[in-house]
Design an enzyme around this catalytic site. Structure first.
Site, short mmCIF file in Angstrom:
data_model
loop_
_atom_site.label_atom_id
_atom_site.label_comp_id
_atom_site.label_asym_id
_atom_site.label_seq_id
_atom_site.Cartn_x
_atom_site.Cartn_y
_atom_site.Cartn_z
N LYS A 38 0.89 4.11 -2.91
CA LYS A 38 0.54 5.50 -2.62
C LYS A 38 1.72 6.44 -2.89
O LYS A 38 1.55 7.53 -3.42
CB LYS A 38 0.06 5.64 -1.17
CG LYS A 38 -1.25 4.88 -0.88
CD LYS A 38 -2.42 5.39 -1.70
CE LYS A 38 -3.76 4.83 -1.24
NZ LYS A 38 -4.88 5.30 -2.06
N TYR A 93 0.85 -1.21 0.00
CA TYR A 93 0.00 0.00 0.00
C TYR A 93 0.88 1.26 0.00
O TYR A 93 0.63 2.22 -0.74
CB TYR A 93 -0.87 -0.07 1.25
CG TYR A 93 -1.89 1.03 1.44
CD1 TYR A 93 -3.03 1.10 0.63
CD2 TYR A 93 -1.76 1.96 2.47
CE1 TYR A 93 -3.99 2.09 0.84
CE2 TYR A 93 -2.70 2.94 2.69
CZ TYR A 93 -3.82 3.00 1.87
OH TYR A 93 -4.77 3.98 2.09
P1 NAP Z 1 -13.60 2.37 1.73
O1 NAP Z 1 -14.58 2.90 2.72
O2 NAP Z 1 -13.02 1.00 1.93
O3 NAP Z 1 -14.26 2.47 0.25
C1 NAP Z 1 -13.51 2.01 -0.84
C2 NAP Z 1 -14.17 2.47 -2.12
O4 NAP Z 1 -13.36 1.99 -3.21
C3 NAP Z 1 -15.56 1.89 -2.30
O5 NAP Z 1 -16.35 2.79 -3.02
C4 NAP Z 1 -15.27 0.64 -3.14
O6 NAP Z 1 -16.39 0.24 -3.95
C5 NAP Z 1 -14.16 1.15 -4.03
N1 NAP Z 1 -13.36 0.04 -4.55
C6 NAP Z 1 -12.85 -1.01 -3.85
N2 NAP Z 1 -12.20 -1.85 -4.68
C7 NAP Z 1 -12.30 -1.29 -5.92
C8 NAP Z 1 -11.87 -1.69 -7.22
N3 NAP Z 1 -11.19 -2.82 -7.41
N4 NAP Z 1 -12.18 -0.90 -8.27
C9 NAP Z 1 -12.87 0.24 -8.09
N5 NAP Z 1 -13.33 0.67 -6.90
C10 NAP Z 1 -13.04 -0.09 -5.83
O7 NAP Z 1 -12.33 3.33 1.59
P2 NAP Z 1 -12.03 4.77 2.23
O8 NAP Z 1 -11.54 4.56 3.61
O9 NAP Z 1 -13.14 5.69 1.95
O10 NAP Z 1 -10.75 5.18 1.36
C11 NAP Z 1 -10.85 5.89 0.16
C12 NAP Z 1 -9.45 6.24 -0.32
O11 NAP Z 1 -8.77 6.96 0.71
C13 NAP Z 1 -8.57 5.04 -0.63
O12 NAP Z 1 -7.73 5.30 -1.73
C14 NAP Z 1 -7.73 4.88 0.62
O13 NAP Z 1 -6.50 4.26 0.35
C15 NAP Z 1 -7.55 6.33 1.00
N6 NAP Z 1 -7.24 6.53 2.42
C16 NAP Z 1 -8.13 6.21 3.38
C17 NAP Z 1 -7.80 6.44 4.72
C18 NAP Z 1 -8.75 6.15 5.84
O14 NAP Z 1 -8.34 6.34 7.00
N7 NAP Z 1 -9.97 5.71 5.61
C19 NAP Z 1 -6.55 6.95 5.03
C20 NAP Z 1 -5.66 7.25 4.03
C21 NAP Z 1 -6.01 7.04 2.72
P3 NAP Z 1 -17.42 -0.91 -3.44
O15 NAP Z 1 -18.30 -0.28 -2.41
O16 NAP Z 1 -18.15 -1.29 -4.68
O17 NAP Z 1 -16.57 -2.01 -2.88
#
Ligand code: NAP
Length: 250
Positions: free
Chosen positions: A161, A157
């Protein structure tokens, strides 16, 4: 069309069914953009259409498997046919497949690189030509504190990133004269499914290390993305904006 008779800008937000992507889709929609939000399956795409409509936002859900080249091509082909090529691309979709390096399989490495990094290359490439024609564009990719600071158990990851950061800086230099900005937003711990999936004991330990003493909210990340997508951010490019409650100060 806007009240001034101009065509509303279109934003493509990947991974908009939940968490940060959903908040970004709603925030950009409330700012007046037409929003195409993606999910990995039809029911998720329908749910996106539903919540956008529920908030009075113009737009719809669509299916995208970000790691599959043919899925990216099909989505962008359909947007081109509808004359809805994105003015704003938000590369938000992402997955984790955590394990310590010695236990990390090739599949776990490749799944994260394909979904989190290669997708950003393919989607950006597919959108840039139309942005160049319009002489306006915004590419915003959601990276992570992990890509800057590293994290044990997340070598795949972190590599994906950090890769987006280098990709974005290069693209920002390629497109600097074209009125297209390319930036990253690097969240710390945001209260979404991704963080809720961590063991409670670990989550409590993390909160104790965050100067703001709480997880961030998806809405807070979305407001930052809205700013970077706006005309007001025209002179910011190749940048990574960290949003982490003080956990990591770049
Ligand atoms: P999340 O709640 O797990 O949601 C993930 C999203 O990505 C969902 O809409 C999912 O769609 C979609 N997805 C998963 N696999 C996919 C694929 N193969 N192709 C296309 N779409 C896909 O994630 P989140 O926490 O909101 O994170 C969003 C972004 O922020 C990510 O890039 C993550 O790395 C980054 N981020 C998050 C955090 C955090 O603390 N949450 C911190 C740093 C960075 P489905 O619903 O259809 O599965």
């Amino acid at each position: 069309m806007t009240a001034q008779g101009q065509r509303a800008k279109t934003a493509l937000v990947t991974g908009a069914s939940r968490g940060i992507g959903r908040a970004i889709a709603l925030e950009l929609g409330r700012a007046g953009l037409e929003v195409v939000g993606t999910a990995t399956a039809d029911d998720g795409a329908r749910a996106i259409t539903g919540f956008l409509e529920g908030e009075g936002v113009r737009g719809h859900g669509a299916v995208l498997r970000a790691e599959q080249a043919d899925s990216v091509a099909a989505l962008l082909g359909s947007l081109a046919e509808q004359d809805k090529m994105p003015d704003v691309l938000v590369n938000n979709a992402g997955i984790t497949r955590d394990s310590l390096l010695l236990r990390m399989s090739d599949e776990d490495w490749q799944a994260v690189i394909n979904t989190d990094l290669t997708s950003v290359f393919r989607l950006s490439k597919a959108c840039v030509r139309a942005m160049m024609k319009k002489k306006w564009g915004r590419i915003i990719s959601i990276t992570s504190l992990t890509g800057a600071a590293g994290n044990p158990g997340q070598a795949n990851y972190a590599a994906a990133k950090a890769g987006i950061t280098g990709f974005s800086k290069s693209l920002a230099k390629e497109l600097g004269t074209r009125n297209i900005t390319v930036n990253c937003v690097a969240p710390g711990f945001i209260d979404t499914d991704m963080v809720r999936a961590l063991p409670e004991k670990y989550r409590d330990e993390i909160v104790r290390t965050i100067p703001a003493a709480r997880f961030g909210e998806a809405r807070e990340v979305a407001e930052l993305v809205r700013f970077l997508a706006s005309g007001a951010a025209a002179y910011i490019t190749g940048e990574t904006v960290h949003i982490n409650g003080g956990l990591y100060m770049a």
